[in-house]
Design an enzyme around this catalytic site. Structure first.
Site, PDB file in Angstrom:
ATOM      1  N   HIS A  91      69.881  -9.260  52.819  1.00  0.00           N
ATOM      2  CA  HIS A  91      68.994  -9.435  51.663  1.00  0.00           C
ATOM      3  C   HIS A  91      67.616  -8.813  51.922  1.00  0.00           C
ATOM      4  O   HIS A  91      67.104  -8.836  53.050  1.00  0.00           O
ATOM      5  CB  HIS A  91      68.796 -10.916  51.362  1.00  0.00           C
ATOM      6  CG  HIS A  91      69.914 -11.536  50.585  1.00  0.00           C
ATOM      7  ND1 HIS A  91      70.415 -10.994  49.422  1.00  0.00           N
ATOM      8  CD2 HIS A  91      70.621 -12.679  50.796  1.00  0.00           C
ATOM      9  CE1 HIS A  91      71.380 -11.760  48.951  1.00  0.00           C
ATOM     10  NE2 HIS A  91      71.537 -12.792  49.767  1.00  0.00           N
ATOM     11  N   CYS A 147      68.378  -4.713  49.162  1.00  0.00           N
ATOM     12  CA  CYS A 147      67.617  -4.554  47.919  1.00  0.00           C
ATOM     13  C   CYS A 147      66.138  -4.317  48.222  1.00  0.00           C
ATOM     14  O   CYS A 147      65.611  -4.782  49.234  1.00  0.00           O
ATOM     15  CB  CYS A 147      67.771  -5.800  47.052  1.00  0.00           C
ATOM     16  SG  CYS A 147      69.460  -6.116  46.501  1.00  0.00           S
TER      17      CYS A 147
END
Length: 264
Positions: A91, A147
């Site tokens: 993440h 991301c």
């Protein structure tokens, strides 16, 4: 205590599925497995020189402390002529920039497995720990399949693939303090405001789209320029997932001649 590494080529791989957490991922361990044969067979790294942090129950955990420790280790023992590879699959996110170095006004960060308890690792921290201290003449190639990773190393030069030229990766006022004596190259799965996708390729379990693209392009043994390789990465992403909203990014510490051959 840090222990010295006698080799000149070292790999640090981090894959986090966040098992049992609210935003659990499925493909990051697969990414680690997928890129390993390329590191050894195509790119010439010694298995003994590959450090892995994975939340799989067998490897050392990718906690905030452990990730930062390995970043310190990478930079501290780097010498002229050394070649390092750093890989992160997990993440990532953004938080408002407070020191004026970000063109878009937001810092990027990565999430350790214990980020809910210990906090994230921002691009400012990553740069100070792993990029800025690198020795002159050393080389670091990084790949972030996460991301909001476009400028996650805070490098001064960001490649604009539409104009085929480099633009500011940091604000002009921050360029001096974001300088590195080393050659640092960072491939990122998407722009700072974008999200990186996962896909299931034929005959393979789900994994990061950028990781698949990177492996596909850099497994080619032909002599290719940087521009050719990066165009192939973009083409792979578009062909594999036409609706993908991610645009892979490349940034570097010093100007790069994109017409010259580029290798890992």
């Amino acid at each position: 205590m840090l222990q010295p590494n006698d080799t000149s080529e070292t790999v640090y791989k981090i894959g986090i599925n966040y098992k049992g957490q609210h935003h659990e991922l499925r493909g990051c361990h697969n990414d680690i497995r997928n890129i390993l044969p390329c590191l050894i067979n195509q790119w010439g790294y010694n298995p003994a020189d590959i450090v892995q942090l994975i939340d799989d129950g067998y490897s050392p955990l990718p906690t905030r402390h452990n990730i930062q420790l390995e970043m310190h280790r990478l930079a501290f023992y780097a010498r002229a002529g050394d070649s390092m590879f750093f890989y992160f699959s997990g993440h990532g996110g953004q938080v408002r920039d407070l020191d004026g170095d970000e063109v878009d006004g937001y810092d990027e960060f990565i999430c350790p497995v214990d980020y809910q308890r210990s906090g994230v690792i921002t691009d400012d921290e990553i740069h100070e720990i792993m990029v800025k201290p690198l020795a002159a003449g050393s080389r670091l190639t990084a790949l972030f399949d996460s991301c909001h990773s476009g400028t996650v190393l805070d490098l001064p030069y960001l490649y604009d693939s539409r104009q085929c030229k480099f633009v500011d990766g940091v604000t002009p006022d921050a360029r001096f303090r974001k300088h590195s004596q080393a050659q640092v190259y960072c491939f990122s799965g998407c722009g700072d405001s974008e999200e990186s996708e996962s896909v299931a390729m034929p005959g393979q379990p789900i994994g990061g789209l950028m990781t698949f693209a990177f492996i596909h392009v850099f497994s080619c043994t032909r002599t290719l320029t940087f521009q050719s390789r990066f165009e192939q990465i973009l083409a792979f992403v578009r062909a594999t997932l036409p609706d993908a909203k991610q645009q892979p990014q490349f940034s570097c510490s010093n100007p790069l001649d994109t017409t010259l051959p580029f290798y890992i």
